[in-house]
Design a protein around this motif. Structure first.
Motif, PDB file in Angstrom:
ATOM      1  N   ASN A   7       3.876   4.468   6.546  1.00 55.20           N
ATOM      2  CA  ASN A   7       4.627   5.595   7.102  1.00 55.20           C
ATOM      3  C   ASN A   7       6.083   5.213   7.360  1.00 55.20           C
ATOM      4  OD1 ASN A   7       2.435   7.311   7.055  1.00 55.20           O
ATOM      5  ND2 ASN A   7       1.927   7.064   9.208  1.00 55.20           N
ATOM      6  N   TRP A   8       6.313   4.007   7.853  1.00 54.71           N
ATOM      7  CA  TRP A   8       7.693   3.549   8.062  1.00 54.71           C
ATOM      8  C   TRP A   8       8.452   3.539   6.738  1.00 54.71           C
ATOM      9  CZ3 TRP A   8       9.637  -1.459   6.454  1.00 54.71           C
ATOM     10  CH2 TRP A   8      10.952  -1.690   6.845  1.00 54.71           C
ATOM     11  N   LEU A   9       7.838   2.985   5.706  1.00 54.77           N
ATOM     12  CA  LEU A   9       8.502   2.942   4.404  1.00 54.77           C
ATOM     13  C   LEU A   9       8.794   4.334   3.865  1.00 54.77           C
ATOM     14  CD1 LEU A   9       6.591   0.096   2.518  1.00 54.77           C
ATOM     15  CD2 LEU A   9       9.030   0.131   3.067  1.00 54.77           C
ATOM     16  N   ASN A  10       7.846   5.236   4.030  1.00 52.16           N
ATOM     17  CA  ASN A  10       8.002   6.577   3.467  1.00 52.16           C
ATOM     18  C   ASN A  10       8.981   7.423   4.257  1.00 52.16           C
ATOM     19  OD1 ASN A  10       7.712   8.951   2.038  1.00 52.16           O
ATOM     20  ND2 ASN A  10       5.680   9.427   2.842  1.00 52.16           N
ATOM     21  N   TYR A  11       8.738   7.569   5.559  1.00 49.32           N
ATOM     22  CA  TYR A  11       9.480   8.549   6.358  1.00 49.32           C
ATOM     23  C   TYR A  11      10.748   7.994   7.010  1.00 49.32           C
ATOM     24  CZ  TYR A  11       5.192  11.216   5.804  1.00 49.32           C
ATOM     25  OH  TYR A  11       4.108  11.881   5.277  1.00 49.32           O
ATOM     26  N   TYR A  12      10.747   6.696   7.331  1.00 48.32           N
ATOM     27  CA  TYR A  12      11.911   6.127   8.006  1.00 48.32           C
ATOM     28  C   TYR A  12      12.852   5.406   7.033  1.00 48.32           C
ATOM     29  CZ  TYR A  12      10.433   7.083  12.797  1.00 48.32           C
ATOM     30  OH  TYR A  12      10.104   7.703  13.976  1.00 48.32           O
ATOM     31  N   VAL A  13      12.340   5.077   5.855  1.00 49.29           N
ATOM     32  CA  VAL A  13      13.156   4.388   4.861  1.00 49.29           C
ATOM     33  C   VAL A  13      13.405   5.294   3.654  1.00 49.29           C
ATOM     34  CG1 VAL A  13      13.367   2.342   3.383  1.00 49.29           C
ATOM     35  CG2 VAL A  13      12.292   2.143   5.630  1.00 49.29           C
ATOM     36  N   LEU A  45       5.803   8.322  11.989  1.00 46.69           N
ATOM     37  CA  LEU A  45       5.245   6.967  11.976  1.00 46.69           C
ATOM     38  C   LEU A  45       3.742   6.968  12.186  1.00 46.69           C
ATOM     39  CD1 LEU A  45       7.789   4.854  14.067  1.00 46.69           C
ATOM     40  CD2 LEU A  45       7.217   4.523  11.655  1.00 46.69           C
ATOM     41  N   LEU A  46       3.247   7.984  12.894  1.00 49.72           N
ATOM     42  CA  LEU A  46       1.831   8.035  13.249  1.00 49.72           C
ATOM     43  C   LEU A  46       1.068   9.077  12.439  1.00 49.72           C
ATOM     44  CD1 LEU A  46       2.242   7.762  17.119  1.00 49.72           C
ATOM     45  CD2 LEU A  46       2.064   5.930  15.434  1.00 49.72           C
ATOM     46  N   ARG A  47       1.667   9.574  11.396  1.00 47.02           N
ATOM     47  CA  ARG A  47       0.999  10.581  10.573  1.00 47.02           C
ATOM     48  C   ARG A  47      -0.280  10.001   9.972  1.00 47.02           C
ATOM     49  NH1 ARG A  47       4.897  14.272   7.273  1.00 47.02           N
ATOM     50  NH2 ARG A  47       5.231  14.909   9.454  1.00 47.02           N
ATOM     51  N   ASN A 103       0.821  -1.206   0.000  1.00 46.42           N
ATOM     52  CA  ASN A 103       0.000   0.000   0.000  1.00 46.42           C
ATOM     53  C   ASN A 103       0.859   1.262   0.000  1.00 46.42           C
ATOM     54  OD1 ASN A 103      -2.471   1.336  -0.015  1.00 46.42           O
ATOM     55  ND2 ASN A 103      -2.509   1.540   2.213  1.00 46.42           N
ATOM     56  N   THR A 104       1.677   1.399  -1.024  1.00 46.36           N
ATOM     57  CA  THR A 104       2.589   2.525  -1.121  1.00 46.36           C
ATOM     58  C   THR A 104       2.869   2.811  -2.589  1.00 46.36           C
ATOM     59  OG1 THR A 104       4.881   3.235  -0.696  1.00 46.36           O
ATOM     60  CG2 THR A 104       4.495   0.886  -0.834  1.00 46.36           C
ATOM     61  N   PRO A 105       3.167   4.059  -2.971  1.00 45.60           N
ATOM     62  CA  PRO A 105       3.503   4.364  -4.365  1.00 45.60           C
ATOM     63  C   PRO A 105       4.918   3.948  -4.745  1.00 45.60           C
ATOM     64  CG  PRO A 105       3.627   6.355  -3.056  1.00 45.60           C
ATOM     65  CD  PRO A 105       3.063   5.288  -2.154  1.00 45.60           C
TER      66      PRO A 105
END
Length: 312
Positions: free
Chosen positions: A287-293, A179-181, A60-62
């Protein structure tokens, strides 16, 4: 964008049936982008079920994601055909020289074993240390979260007399954490564990922050300030019937388990479970994939070596 998984992996048919886009190696080779490299160290006995659950969250990510399934040893796993392991999994030695944008380490049914008594603990320690040099951000789930806390920070879990099992209400403690956005202030998440570490113990470790917790289940999401480690004490990946299957299994084994909390309507196991954690589970991993990775990883993964952080 799709996730790239091995051709003929059983999870592919399940995901396609849910209208989740996957692609094989040939098609991925024609994508003119730098995909994220994500490893999944799957410690669960039923590998196939866990693969589907985690791949569903990653989808579920672009972002385009290349996925490597990793096993920790060569012993025949319970509930998974050896042919499946040989066809789709990499031994750790096969990927030890590779760099990854992200790594997910699953839980394991090892609740009552001391870490040092786990048959693959030495290899687990090797992988934890390897991730410091080869992975931008690692997501540890349930048992793996406690094991990583023990190795990196010397924090020993406590064991509950009764199993924490059910779907619990949680509160967002740090609404500004990426992570919680998009999270609601109150959300639900499944737990299934005996191990427990108090929130104040997590908070006592320099550089760690409890960003979501439950009054009943305790700390849920703990993140390092440098975004290199995320500890999730529950199971955002669980399917609708996972807790049900665990309850039925334990009942059949004569363990007399308590009915999972807040799971069945009216706490009646004969009724279909009430599913209310999927959206937040999916959002957490996205959110982990986007912001932390994705937002922190170098374009050239060889630069990851300079980001290695000392442990305790």
């Amino acid at each position: 964008m799709p996730i790239r998984i091995p051709e003929q992996l059983p999870a592919q048919d399940v995901l396609l049936g849910e209208n989740i886009f996957t692609m094989d190696s040939d098609r991925a080779a024609h994508q003119d982008i730098r995909p994220l490299e994500v490893g999944i160290l799957n410690l669960m006995p039923n590998k196939i079920e866990t693969e589907v659950q985690i791949l569903r969250l990653l989808s579920n990510t672009p972002l385009q994601i290349n996925v490597d399934l990793i096993r920790i040893d060569n012993q025949a796993p319970k509930n998974t055909p050896q042919s499946h392991m040989d066809a789709f999994y990499h031994d750790f030695s096969q990927v030890a020289e590779k760099k990854y944008d992200g790594l997910i380490v699953t839980g394991a049914p090892l609740a009552h074993l001391q870490y040092t008594k786990v048959k693959y603990w030495d290899t687990m320690v090797t992988i934890l240390e390897w991730a410091q040099r080869h992975v931008q951000s690692t997501l540890y789930l349930c048992w793996a979260a406690h094991a990583a806390m023990y190795h990196f920070h010397g924090v020993q879990r406590k064991l509950r007399e009764d199993k924490l099992s059910g779907v619990y209400e949680h509160q967002v403690l740090d609404p500004n954490n990426e992570l919680l956005r998009g999270f609601d202030p109150v959300f639900y998440a499944p737990h299934s564990r005996y191990g427990h570490i108090r929130s104040d113990v997590y908070e006592s470790v320099p550089g760690l922050r409890v960003v979501a917790a439950s009054a009943e289940a305790g700390a849920y999401v703990i993140a390092s300030e440098d975004k290199r480690r995320v500890f999730v004490t529950g199971h955002p990946e669980y399917d609708a019937l996972t807790l049900h299957d665990e309850y039925q299994r334990d009942t059949a084994a004569g363990q007399q388990p308590a009915v999972p909390v807040n799971y069945y309507p009216n706490d009646d196991p004969s009724l279909p479970p009430l599913v209310r954690w999927r959206s937040h589970g999916s959002l957490l991993v996205t959110n982990w994939l986007n912001y932390y990775v994705y937002q922190t990883t170098p374009y050239d993964l060889e630069q990851l070596a300079s980001k290695a952080q000392p442990t305790r």
